[in-house]
Every structure is written in structure tokens, then in C-alpha cells.
Design an enzyme around this catalytic site. Structure first.
Site, mmCIF file in Angstrom:
data_model
loop_
_atom_site.group_PDB
_atom_site.id
_atom_site.type_symbol
_atom_site.label_atom_id
_atom_site.label_comp_id
_atom_site.label_asym_id
_atom_site.label_seq_id
_atom_site.Cartn_x
_atom_site.Cartn_y
_atom_site.Cartn_z
ATOM 1 N N TRP A 192 0.868 -1.189 0.000
ATOM 2 C CA TRP A 192 0.000 0.000 0.000
ATOM 3 C C TRP A 192 0.900 1.233 0.000
ATOM 4 C CZ3 TRP A 192 -0.284 3.995 3.664
ATOM 5 C CH2 TRP A 192 -1.191 5.016 3.295
ATOM 6 N N GLU A 233 -3.043 -2.904 -2.571
ATOM 7 C CA GLU A 233 -4.178 -2.328 -1.842
ATOM 8 C C GLU A 233 -4.518 -0.928 -2.351
ATOM 9 O OE1 GLU A 233 -3.462 -1.927 2.353
ATOM 10 O OE2 GLU A 233 -5.462 -1.123 2.763
ATOM 11 N N LYS A 235 -6.948 2.668 -2.515
ATOM 12 C CA LYS A 235 -7.595 3.578 -1.574
ATOM 13 C C LYS A 235 -8.293 4.680 -2.348
ATOM 14 C CE LYS A 235 -6.522 5.973 2.761
ATOM 15 N NZ LYS A 235 -5.526 6.119 3.819
ATOM 16 N N ASP A 267 -9.736 -3.067 1.401
ATOM 17 C CA ASP A 267 -9.833 -2.508 2.753
ATOM 18 C C ASP A 267 -11.224 -1.898 2.884
ATOM 19 O OD1 ASP A 267 -9.771 -0.486 4.859
ATOM 20 O OD2 ASP A 267 -7.608 -0.818 4.946
ATOM 21 N N HIS A 270 -11.798 1.920 2.520
ATOM 22 C CA HIS A 270 -11.160 2.623 1.408
ATOM 23 C C HIS A 270 -12.074 2.924 0.229
ATOM 24 C CE1 HIS A 270 -6.674 1.698 2.463
ATOM 25 N NE2 HIS A 270 -7.331 2.285 3.432
ATOM 26 N N HIS A 294 -8.731 -6.287 4.336
ATOM 27 C CA HIS A 294 -8.358 -5.479 5.492
ATOM 28 C C HIS A 294 -9.685 -5.097 6.136
ATOM 29 C CE1 HIS A 294 -3.987 -3.902 4.850
ATOM 30 N NE2 HIS A 294 -4.056 -5.199 5.033
ATOM 31 N N ASP A 302 -12.322 8.953 8.361
ATOM 32 C CA ASP A 302 -11.342 7.991 8.870
ATOM 33 C C ASP A 302 -11.676 6.582 8.390
ATOM 34 O OD1 ASP A 302 -9.151 7.045 10.553
ATOM 35 O OD2 ASP A 302 -10.748 6.079 11.682
ATOM 36 N N ASP A 304 -10.199 3.797 9.651
ATOM 37 C CA ASP A 304 -9.561 2.808 10.519
ATOM 38 C C ASP A 304 -10.120 2.713 11.933
ATOM 39 O OD1 ASP A 304 -7.396 2.002 8.622
ATOM 40 O OD2 ASP A 304 -6.967 4.135 8.736
ATOM 41 N N ASP A 334 -7.311 -4.207 9.994
ATOM 42 C CA ASP A 334 -6.568 -2.963 9.803
ATOM 43 C C ASP A 334 -7.324 -1.802 10.425
ATOM 44 O OD1 ASP A 334 -4.911 -0.956 9.074
ATOM 45 O OD2 ASP A 334 -5.329 -1.036 6.923
HETATM 46 C C1 RNT Z 1 -3.841 2.781 4.813
HETATM 47 C C2 RNT Z 1 -3.955 1.332 4.485
HETATM 48 C C3 RNT Z 1 -2.852 0.459 4.975
HETATM 49 C C4 RNT Z 1 -2.374 0.848 6.347
HETATM 50 C C5 RNT Z 1 -1.342 -0.087 6.917
HETATM 51 C C6 RNT Z 1 -0.685 0.484 8.131
HETATM 52 O O1 RNT Z 1 -4.955 3.496 4.496
HETATM 53 O O2 RNT Z 1 -5.177 0.837 4.933
HETATM 54 O O3 RNT Z 1 -3.225 -0.861 4.916
HETATM 55 O O4 RNT Z 1 -3.431 0.930 7.242
HETATM 56 O O5 RNT Z 1 -0.450 -0.434 5.936
HETATM 57 ZN ZN ZN Z 2 -5.496 -1.301 4.829
#
Ligand code: RNT
Ligand code: ZN
Length: 427
Positions: A192, A233, A235, A267, A270, A294, A302, A304, A334
């Protein structure tokens, strides 16, 4: 406040009733638990120290991601992080993996440039994983670094900076292969990058061409898929890359489809706020061999937050189970929350993914499929809604009991005890 767990007799009694209720629907609770025990989650090391790593202790987290909060007890080194992880694994039924980032190298106080990292810098992690039966997954760290300061890495216009990040990713694939060879289970090495722009670019194509070339250079060396598997990955946006992200979903999906063997990482934080990855799993797996998830929770800007037992967490696991995709899906977590006890954050999120998986496994999918095919969407809705009230918690308790981990909220007692005895000593 101490939480009391049910007695073994209570667990047994509740399970007996639950087993019969599920059997009446044609669901075998024993088979569901047996399947669940085959699933290993990949626990992200970075929840333990707010994505800090050991390269530059106290340095800022950069790359468009942020951990907010200052709850005490953050792990400050490898031993502390492993100790925290040991507790999390003890609170999770089943055997689970570790997801490591390159900035967690232990170099004995010597500065090692990221493009020169080697397996020996992760020897302590590997020994620990071996001793405790954890597979390892890996990630190059293409952020929080002076050469990533202008928001570009593998797509940077300067060929020397691109080269540095290419070499870092090559080094990481080799380290991943080493983990896989040593542990006898393939390492998923996931790339990523934060590359993007705050404001509208004139040239959206050039950075993507450069990223493609960089990826080609990184992946040129063939590695045995029994040891290492590569993932990419995408985003949608990050802080400071609101207008343009080079590695978008379309970019990586196209790249992965044209590079057989490459995994796509989805993810859940994302995508657009109303866009869900549960609907992407069956589409993507028609065209790529394997998937990395993820599992996270997006909240406004956000991506996460700690995973909850939300409709979408359940939908993701339903898709993996209903599609028969368990063997083709690597389930990673994640999220990073620094505002609550970090060990609890890990445990709550991981237990929620396992609970969602169990709920998915306790579904009479064959029967629902038949009804759907026959056009009986009334019965489909009625059964799906009834399933929400079924006693899956009694099966979960039995599963935890058999795996000798705390039942229900009693897991918090152990975390509170650890907090007082260990975390509180860190300042
Ligand atoms: C960031 C990505 C990635 C990170 C990690 C720390 O938006 O989700 O996966 O969270 O690599
Ligand atoms: Zn991620």
C-alpha cells in the site's frame, strides 16, 4: 468491576438448546465450529503502537493516515508489542497470524535503510512466531519517511526516489518469502502506498504509468507462491490526498487481473461511505485467484475505526462463507485506535470478525439459495430476519469454552488486570 462468566453447566445447557434450534433449520452447529477453527485472522501489529514502529520512535505518522487519542500504555519496543499481542492471542479462540510492517524491524540500535532490510532484522519476530505457531504476513512501509515527505513514493517523478521505494519493496518480498519458508505457511506481502495529491492534478495518467513500471520492477523476481504471495491495496483518498490517489481501485484491479497470481486487497475503509466491499468479493474473485481483506470500519473521513459487529462486517463474512471463498480469502485486520486500551481494541475487533464468521457459518445457505432460485423472496426475507434472533451467542460461548479462552465480556477482566500490572508501568 469484574465480569462474571457463565458456569460450564450454563454454557452446556444454553448450547444444547441452541444446537437443537439450529438443527431444526438444517444447520449443524458442530460443523460450523469445526470450519471456524480452520480460519486464521492476520492480526495487524500496528494497533499496539499507533503505527509508530521502531525506526524513529516518537516520529510522526505520515502518509495520509492518523491515529488519534493518547490512551496510556502504548508499546515502545518489540518485547512490549509481543507481550501485548500474546495477551490478545490468548483472548481469541483459534490460532491466528501476525501482520507485520517493515518499520517494526529490530536492528539492535543500528540504523538500517529501508532498502537494505533483510530477514535477520526480523529474527526475533520469526523466533517468536515459530514458538507460538503464528504465520506471518508482511508489508513494506512506504510512509513516515523523508523520501515519502512529498506524498509520492513508487509514483514519484524523481527516478532516484522511485528506485529507493522499489528496492524497499523488493527487500520486503524477500523477507516475506523467508518468513513463508521458515514457517511453512505462505506470507502475504501487501503493498500500500500513500501516493496522491491534495489538489486536482493536471496529469492523472503519468503517476499511474510510473506506478505500473515500479510494480513491474518490484514483481519481476519470481518467488515461490508457497512462500510469498503479493497483494496490492487501493484507496479512495487520504488526508492530504483528497483530490487524487494514484493507486485507485480501478488501477489495482486492472493491474492484478493482468498479473496472474497477484492478490487484490480490499480494505473496507477505502471506498465511498455508502460503498461496501461485501458486494465486491464475488466480483473480484471471478477474476483474481485470491483476496486479502483489510477488515476495518470507516467513519466519515477515517478509514480505521475498531471493527464492530456491524451489518457490513457480517455481510463481508457472509459473502466469504456463502461463496465458498474461505480458502481463497486471507482475512487481515486494519484499524488503529489510540483513544482506548489498545489491547482491548485489538481483541474487540478480532472477536467481532470471528463472531461474524460464526454467524455466517450458522446460516442454512443451501435452503436460502433454493428459495431464492424458486422466486420465493418472501421466505428468504422471513428466514434471514429470523436468523438475526437465533442463539448464535450460545454457540460462540461453547466455541470459546472449548478453546479455553474467556467467555463473553469476561475477556475484559484479563485486559484490566494486564493494564494494571503491565501497561500502567509504561510512561
Ligand atoms: C492505509 C492502508 C494500509 C495501512 C497499513 C498500516 O490506508 O489501509 O493498509 O493501514 O499499511
Ligand atoms: Zn489497509
Amino acid at each position: 468491576m469484574t465480569f462474571t462468566a457463565p458456569t460450564p453447566a450454563q454454557i452446556e445447557a444454553a448450547y444444547t438448546v441452541a444446537r437443537e434450534r439450529y438443527a431444526a433449520l438444517g444447520v449443524d452447529t458442530e460443523a460450523a465450529m469445526t470450519t471456524l477453527a480452520t480460519v486464521s485472522l492476520s492480526l495487524h501489529c500496528w494497533q499496539g503502537d499507533d503505527v509508530g514502529g521502531f525506526e524513529n520512535p516518537g516520529g510522526p505518522l505520515e502518509g495520509g493516515i492518523a491515529a488519534t487519542g493518547n490512551y496510556p500504555g502504548k508499546a515502545r519496543n518489540g518485547d512490549e508489542l509481543r507481550s501485548d499481542l500474546d495477551l490478545v492471542y490468548r483472548l481469541l479462540p483459534g490460532r491466528h497470524r501476525l501482520n507485520l510492517h517493515a518499520i517494526y524491524a529490530e536492528t539492535g540500535g543500528v540504523k538500517v535503510s529501508r532498502d537494505e532490510l533483510r530477514p535477520e532484522h526480523f529474527a526475533t519476530w520469526l523466533d517468536w512466531a515459530k514458538a507460538n505457531g503464528h504465520g506471518i504476513d508482511f508489508n513494506p512501509t512506504c510512509f513516515s519517511h523523508p523520501l515519502a515527505a512529498d506524498g509520492m513514493t513508487l509514483a514519484h517523478p524523481d527516478p532516484a526516489i522511485r528506485r529507493f521505494w522499489i528496492d524497499h519493496c523488493i527487500a520486503c518480498r524477500r523477507i516475506g518469502a523467508h518468513f513463508g519458508r521458515e514457517l511453512g505457511t505462505p506470507c502475504v506481502t501487501n503493498i500500500w502506498i500513500p501516493d496522491g495529491m491534495k489538489d486536482n492534478p493536471v496529469d492523472r495518467l503519468g503517476p499511474r504509468q510510473r506506478l505500473r513500471e515500479s510494480l513491474d520492477a518490484i514483481l519481476a523476481e519470481p518467488l515461490d507462491p508457497a512462500h510469498n504471495r503479493d497483494a496490492v491495496e487501493a484507496k479512495l483518498f487520504g488526508i492530504g490526498s483528497e483530490s487524487y490517489v494514484v493507486g485507485s481501485h480501478e488501477f489495482y484491479l486492472g493491474y492484478a487481473v493482468s498479473h496472474p497470481g497477484l492478490l487484490i486487497c480490499l480494505d473496507s475503509g477505502h471506498f465511498h461511505p455508502t460503498e461496501v466491499i461485501s458486494d465486491k468479493i464475488s466480483a473480484v474473485l471471478l477474476f483474481v485467484d485470491e483476496l486479502l481483506l483489510h477488515v476495518s470500519r470507516g467513519v466519515r473521513w477515517d478509514s480505521d475505526h475498531v471493527v464492530t459487529l456491524s451489518d457490513e462486517t457480517q455481510a463481508m463474512m457472509q459473502e466469504v462463507v456463502r461463496g465458498g471463498f474461505l480458502s481463497r480469502t486471507h482475512i487481515g485486520l486494519d484499524f488503529f485506535d489510540a483513544s482506548i486500551n489498545r489491547v482491548a481494541a485489538w481483541t474487540i475487533g478480532a472477536r467481532n470478525v470471528l463472531r461474524a464468521l460464526l454467524i455466517a457459518l450458522l446460516e442454512p445457505t443451501g435452503r436460502l439459495r433454493e428459495l431464492e432460485l424458486a422466486g420465493d423472496t418472501t421466505a428468504r426475507l422471513a428466514i434471514l430476519e429470523e436468523l438475526k434472533g437465533m442463539p448464535w451467542q450460545a454457540v460462540w460461548d461453547m466455541y470459546c469454552y472449548r478453546h479455553d479462552v474467556p467467555i463473553g465480556i469476561a475477556f475484559l477482566n484479563e485486559i484490566r488486570h494486564y493494564e494494571a500490572a503491565v501497561l500502567a508501568m509504561r510512561s
